[in-house]
Design an enzyme around this catalytic site. Structure first.
Site, PDB file in Angstrom:
ATOM      1  N   ARG A  42       5.133 -13.337   9.285  1.00 10.17           N
ATOM      2  CA  ARG A  42       5.745 -12.018   9.194  1.00 10.17           C
ATOM      3  C   ARG A  42       7.036 -11.985  10.014  1.00 10.17           C
ATOM      4  NH1 ARG A  42       2.833  -6.404  11.260  1.00 10.17           N
ATOM      5  NH2 ARG A  42       4.727  -5.196  11.514  1.00 10.17           N
ATOM      6  N   GLU A  47       0.866  -1.183   0.000  1.00 15.65           N
ATOM      7  CA  GLU A  47       0.000   0.000   0.000  1.00 15.65           C
ATOM      8  C   GLU A  47       0.907   1.239   0.000  1.00 15.65           C
ATOM      9  OE1 GLU A  47      -3.489  -0.479   2.839  1.00 15.65           O
ATOM     10  OE2 GLU A  47      -2.190  -2.131   3.468  1.00 15.65           O
ATOM     11  N   LYS A 105       3.081   2.134  10.695  1.00 16.96           N
ATOM     12  CA  LYS A 105       3.113   3.447  10.029  1.00 16.96           C
ATOM     13  C   LYS A 105       2.627   4.544  10.976  1.00 16.96           C
ATOM     14  CE  LYS A 105       2.066   1.109   5.701  1.00 16.96           C
ATOM     15  NZ  LYS A 105       1.013   0.754   4.753  1.00 16.96           N
TER      16      LYS A 105
END
Length: 761
Positions: free
Chosen positions: A474, A255, A484
């Site tokens: 992950r 993204e 973020k």
């Protein structure tokens, strides 16, 4: 319920197993028993047959093959667990009708008869092959190796008979076990901390080659566990193979609303690396479905980081490239009765046990009209959404497919005021691009449930090509945050300068600090492609950095805290040649001046001798690296406050002087530079863990994470260095040229120290 327990125990199941079956495979088990009783013309099913039926039913993923498999078990064509496994594998890999019964029976070993004599001969041959090692190791020999080789040679042999024959022939060769055979093997003392990480690991390419991961081959999606086969699946796969030519296709779909971090490095290596290792292609696809948070700088930075890690996208695409086909598919989803326009507000859809939408059963025609009105901007934001009619694995119902946003898109401008969600877009973009392996991280539990539920469902609901999604764990690091939102908070509060602050673990920050891309890729390879989520210590990444820089960073000398030294008896100024790589001097060298005035590190001198101190004192000489001289203190000069500001020394050729206890680095006629030294940004391993840091991550900042030395000195060999050039400053560490450097003054970031700090482990 009691009748079913009686039914299940009648085939040999224990009462406990029968009750467990009521929770899981009740329908298929009851159906299989009924079919078996019909074929036998009796309610009596022997235990061996019942056990095989239960084993088959508990693993069957294709209910339409139930009667076929039950028949083969009841007719004693399939008589072992090995044959049941082969039968299940065959029907899974052959979803199309009609099933080739002859090929099926061949694959399952139906009719294959192996005599005890054949087993005896095969075991004898294999024991003869390993006789010398067996006699040497006796009963410490791995007997499983013998079993494995016999089973490989005689796939359909009865396992019990094989084991008995192996045991008997081994006993005949070695005789009964002695006391020495019965002694336990001594335990091996493994050093878990660092040795396994430093041993030679498989390369990333070796780990990612098709066979290593057991992934499906292109076009064989249906062989994957959980893949849903529809009447049109095989036709769609045939068309897919015609388009791709059987080539592996992956994609990396970030993204564009933030900078990539160390976790993304694993995703990049996995997606691009898997394609590369299998002669395939990888798309870089920006998931630009949220125009409110996207900025051009993120698009640029993402591409730069992918290429910096050494990968080149086959093509760069955007989810927005497919806005029109995605919209058309949404209309088709409504027409098929699988989506509806809903007017519940966002806050009503949050949490669990959300009530069903009162608009769930509205007529298709009505939803089509309302969706077109959404498209034309006739509703306010939040007034209407398009929702998919499905129940996710976590119990949540009907995820949103489209929402209204009156925000101009960076590529399509004001063309659209409705935007698809990631969960609607993700699988359909994969389908449109004919991705063969959709590789995704198990990032958030809720998202994991949603993706698993919606991915196959949505493609099949629209009857389009359905890729296979594979999940992997992950990569997380301790002592950092990668969210973020939290990085933005760190920037806004002035804790760090920007996304590329070298104390962060964004990829731009690691590049600025001087981490080589090869080291990051090596780190990802050593962590491995695991399904489970992994949390790793930063010092393991730093070890990979040292390995690369030790071979690639030329040596130079720099003094961070200078102390002036005047050599009173130096015959004349000269030049000293210093090897760039002392371990291999053929790789080049550079020249540094050596004059009457040099500078050494303040902490390389002690006015008062301390126990264990091996460097310069008034009573103890020290050698100068590369210069060929040993210096001895004659006079200590101090300022008004008593601080030592200069030393007067004499020098002696190292050929004639007694060998000193140590050699130190130095600079002469140096350049002044700025040096930035970094420590961990956070004090605790898990700054986001409220139990470890009750005050929140902003309360856990290490106030000493950055030290700036504005007047460090470095030898002139680095004067032409460019941004991101890397050096090993002898005895100081590895350093990289920072983008803040100017023609007047270089700025260096310390990448890592020369040796691992034991306090960080």
């Amino acid at each position: 319920m009691a009748d079913l327990v009686i039914l299940f125990t009648s085939i040999g199941l224990s009462e406990q197993k029968a009750k467990e079956t009521l929770k899981n495979e009740v329908f298929l088990t009851a159906s299989s028993i009924g079919l078996a009783q019909g074929l036998l013309g009796s309610t009596d099913i022997d235990k061996a047959t019942g056990t095989l039926l239960y084993s088959m039913v508990s693993r069957l993923r294709e209910p339409r093959r139930l009667a076929f498999l039950t028949q083969h078990i009841v007719q004693r064509k399939i008589t072992t667990e090995l044959q049941v496994s082969a039968a299940l594998d065959y029907v899974k890999s052959h979803p199309q009708d009609p099933l080739d019964e002859k090929a099926f029976e061949s694959a399952c070993g139906v009719g294959v008869v192996i005599t005890p004599e054949e087993i005896e001969d095969t075991v004898e041959q294999i024991i003869r092959k390993h006789k010398e090692q067996l006699l040497s190791e006796r009963y410490r020999f791995n007997m499983g190796l013998l079993m494995g080789e016999v089973r490989a040679a005689m796939k359909w042999a009865d396992g019990k008979i094989v084991k008995n024959e192996v045991d008997m022939q081994v006993l005949h060769l070695l005789g009964p076990k002695t006391e020495a055979d019965l002694e336990k093997k001594p335990k091996v003392d493994f050093q878990v901390l660092s040795v396994p990480f430093k041993t030679e690991a498989k390369s990333l390419m070796e780990q990612l080659r098709g066979e290593a991961l057991k992934f499906h081959k292109p076009g064989e999606n249906y062989k994957t566990e959980g893949y849903v086969v529809t009447p049109n699946t095989m036709n769609l796969l045939k068309q897919h193979l015609e388009i791709t030519g059987g080539q592996v296709r992956t994609r990396f779909p970030p993204e564009p609303n933030g900078i990539l971090h160390i976790g993304h490095a694993k995703a990049i290596n996995f997606n691009f690396g898997f394609a590369k290792a299998n002669n395939g292609i990888c798309f870089l696809r920006y998931d630009d479905t949220n125009p409110e948070k996207e900025e051009e700088k993120y698009f640029t930075a993402i591409r730069e980081m992918v290429e910096w890690l050494g990968y080149k996208p086959y093509v760069i695409t955007h989810a927005s490239d497919y806005f029109q086909p995605l919209y058309d598919l949404a209309v088709e989803l409504i027409r098929r009765g699988h989506a509806y326009v809903c007017h519940q507000r966002g806050e009503e859809l949050k949490g669990h046990n959300v009530p069903s939408s009162p608009w769930r059963d509205r007529p298709v025609a009505e939803s089509l009209v309302l969706f077109e009105r959404m498209r034309k901007g006739m509703f306010t934001e939040g007034e209407a959404t398009l929702r998919m009619k499905m129940v996710m694995e976590d119990g949540k119902m009907d995820p949103v497919a489209y929402r209204i946003k009156y925000t101009a898109h960076h590529r399509s401008g004001d063309t659209w005021c409705i935007y698809p969600t990631y969960d609607y877009t993700h699988c359909l973009c994969d389908s449109i691009e004919h991705i063969t392996h959709s590789l995704c991280t198990k990032e958030f539990q809720a998202r994991q449930y949603l993706v698993r539920s919606s991915y196959f469902w949505l493609c099949n609901a629209l009857d389009v090509y359905c890729p296979v999604q594979w999940e992997y764990g992950r990569l997380n690091l301790t002592y950092t945050v990668v969210s973020k939102r939290k990085i933005i908070k760190l920037v806004e509060t002035g804790v760090v300068r920007d996304w590329d602050d070298p104390r962060l673990f964004t990829l731009t920050a690691l590049r600025r600090r001087g981490f080589p891309p090869e080291a990051i890729n090596n780190f990802c390879a050593r962590v491995g492609v695991t399904v489970s989520q992994t949390t790793t210590e930063p010092h393991l990444l730093e070890a990979c950095v040292r390995e690369v820089l030790n071979d690639t960073a030329p040596r130079a000398m720099a003094v961070l805290e200078p102390l002036r030294v005047t050599i009173t008896n130096l015959p004349s100024n000269s030049d000293v040649r210093v090897p760039d790589f002392p371990a291999d001097e053929s790789r080049g060298s550079h020249v540094v001046p050596f004059s009457k005035t040099i500078f050494i590190e303040e902490n390389d001198f002690r006015e008062v001798m301390e126990k264990g101190f091996k460097r310069l004192t008034p009573e103890q000489p020290v050698g100068l690296r590369h210069a060929g001289y040993v210096i001895s203190v004659q006079r200590v000069i101090k300022d008004a406050s008593g601080k030592v500001v200069e030393l007067e020394v004499t020098c002696t050729s190292s050929d004639s002087a007694e060998k000193p206890k140590a050699f130190i680095h130095w600079v002469s006629q140096p350049l002044q530079c700025e040096v930035r030294l970094y420590e961990r940004l956070f004090l605790h391993k898990n700054p986001e863990d409220a139990t470890e840091v009750p005050g929140g991550f902003l309360s856990d900042i290490n106030l000493h994470s950055l030290k700036v030395i504005e007047s460090a000195l470095v030898d002139r060999s680095v004067s032409t260095a460019k941004v991101f050039d890397k050096f090993q400053f002898e005895r100081e560490g590895y350093f990289s040229v920072d983008p803040d450097s100017t023609t007047e003054k270089l700025v260096f970031n310390r990448t890592v120290m020369l040796k691992e700090d034991p306090g960080k482990i």
